[in-house]
Design an enzyme around this catalytic site. Structure first.
Site, PDB file in Angstrom:
ATOM      1  N   LYS A  36     -73.709  -5.758  50.360  1.00 27.23           N
ATOM      2  CA  LYS A  36     -73.698  -5.967  51.571  1.00 27.23           C
ATOM      3  C   LYS A  36     -72.944  -4.440  52.068  1.00 27.23           C
ATOM      4  O   LYS A  36     -73.318  -3.946  52.939  1.00 27.23           O
ATOM      5  CB  LYS A  36     -72.778  -6.838  52.207  1.00 27.23           C
ATOM      6  CG  LYS A  36     -72.416  -6.986  53.764  1.00 27.23           C
ATOM      7  CD  LYS A  36     -71.512  -8.072  53.994  1.00 27.23           C
ATOM      8  CE  LYS A  36     -70.084  -8.191  53.539  1.00 27.23           C
ATOM      9  NZ  LYS A  36     -69.447  -7.031  54.168  1.00 27.23           N
ATOM     10  N   THR A  63     -65.779  -6.960  57.457  1.00 27.66           N
ATOM     11  CA  THR A  63     -66.423  -5.739  57.254  1.00 27.66           C
ATOM     12  C   THR A  63     -67.770  -5.525  58.007  1.00 27.66           C
ATOM     13  O   THR A  63     -68.384  -6.265  57.913  1.00 27.66           O
ATOM     14  CB  THR A  63     -66.311  -5.502  55.897  1.00 27.66           C
ATOM     15  OG1 THR A  63     -65.063  -5.539  55.216  1.00 27.66           O
ATOM     16  CG2 THR A  63     -67.069  -4.114  55.285  1.00 27.66           C
ATOM     17  N   LYS A  76     -62.401   1.060  57.180  1.00 30.95           N
ATOM     18  CA  LYS A  76     -62.700   0.124  56.290  1.00 30.95           C
ATOM     19  C   LYS A  76     -63.995   0.525  55.336  1.00 30.95           C
ATOM     20  O   LYS A  76     -64.123   0.406  54.159  1.00 30.95           O
ATOM     21  CB  LYS A  76     -63.001  -1.347  56.785  1.00 30.95           C
ATOM     22  CG  LYS A  76     -63.171  -2.483  55.697  1.00 30.95           C
ATOM     23  CD  LYS A  76     -62.057  -2.528  54.574  1.00 30.95           C
ATOM     24  CE  LYS A  76     -62.503  -3.729  53.502  1.00 30.95           C
ATOM     25  NZ  LYS A  76     -62.530  -5.114  54.218  1.00 30.95           N
TER      26      LYS A  76
END
EC number: 1.1.1.411
Length: 314
Positions: free
Chosen positions: A250, A106, A182
């Site tokens: 994150k 990602t 994503k």
């Protein structure tokens, strides 16, 4: 058709870089499908575990990639992906011309585009292919893959994609599109987990029967996939990390960076990010993301089921 597809007798060699809970499941799925799988992980014990199951181990990404038709990178973020490709003993040093690099991390779409350009300049293919489904789906070969890249990249990657995924979405011919899809998923996932944890902790503060809350909500309009999936962790008092708090520190951080660069307001994602940051600051960063419920309980005095075992934060 690719050369691999035109010659079904030709062995397909796949290197998997990263043998954590996701990567190991993906490697096992590809091996089960008959592919010749070489595994590398920064932790030697992970490589040894895969080797004991009949896979092949490698000492570096370069060593894993040198004979591979397909390299699948299953690391955390763009920085780690760059290291896998271009760092010391990186895969790009040894990948043969025409091989394809499948990036499952990602990351910001801009980073995906940069990595793709640098990879393709070497005569290699790059498929931007982040994944969803968790370790259970990885082990079954039923991941959802959100992929973008050239037709040649898709064709070269097909044997691995077929083995790893229940559904492959082909989202365009340019790297970065898969990464953007994503991030939309991660925005929703992070907000939904935060909302589920807020709700179940609020129910505890009201003194409600939490098992009955779960039964009622999962049969009602307020349900979400994340409520249904994460609240059982809270009810069992089990915060073993299936997806950690730090993952959403994150990922929602990336969402905020993307939104800021485009002058786009994302207040719900921002509020959720603050809760993940607070949980990480409270020592829960390595614990399951359902630990947000524990943070709400600490802030409010709500009583949740006692942990079945000591979380990593203790």
């Amino acid at each position: 058709m690719t050369p691999l597809a035109e010659n079904p007798g030709l062995a397909v060699v796949v290197a998997v870089i990263g043998l954590g809970s996701m990567g190991l499941g993906m490697a096992r799925s590809m091996k089960r499908a008959g592919l010749d799988v070489i595994g590398y992980d920064i932790t030697p014990a992970a490589v040894d575990r895969f080797a004991t199951e009949g896979g092949r181990g490698a000492a570096t990404p370069a060593d894993a990639a040198k004979d591979a038709d397909i390299v699948v990178s299953v690391v955390v973020n763009g920085a780690q992906t760059e290291t896998v490709l271009f760092g010391p003993q990186g895969a790009a040093d040894t990948m043969k011309p025409g091989a394809v690099f499948i990036s499952s991390a990602t990351m910001d779409p801009a980073i995906a585009r940069d990595l793709a350009g640098r990879t393709e300049a070497l005569g290699l293919h790059y498929l931007d292919a982040p994944i969803s489904g968790g370790a259970a789906k990885a082990a079954l070969g039923e991941l959802t893959i959100m992929a973008s890249g050239s037709r040649q990249a898709f064709d070269r990657a097909r044997p691995a994609l077929d083995a790893m995924a229940g559904k492959v979405y082909e989202l365009g011919d340019a790297a970065g599109t898969g990464a953007a899809f994503k991030m939309i998923n991660q925005l929703l996932a992070g907000v939904h987990i935060a909302a589920a944890c807020e709700a179940i902790s609020f129910a505890a503060k009201q003194g409600l029967d939490l098992d009955m809350v779960y039964e009622v909500i999962t049969a009602s309009a307020g349900n979400s996939w994340m409520f249904e999936n994460r609240v059982p962790h809270v009810l069992a008092g089990d915060y073993t990390p299936l997806s950690s708090i730090e993952i959403f520190v994150k990922d929602l951080g990336i969402v905020q960076d993307m939104a800021r660069s485009q002058r786009y307001p994302a207040p719900l994602a921002a509020a959720a990010l603050q809760m993940y940051l607070a949980a990480a600051g409270a020592g829960m960063g390595r614990d399951d993301d359902s630990s947000l419920a524990r943070l709400y309980a600490q802030l409010s005095g709500a009583q949740l089921p006692a942990p079945a075992k000591e979380p990593q934060s203790r």
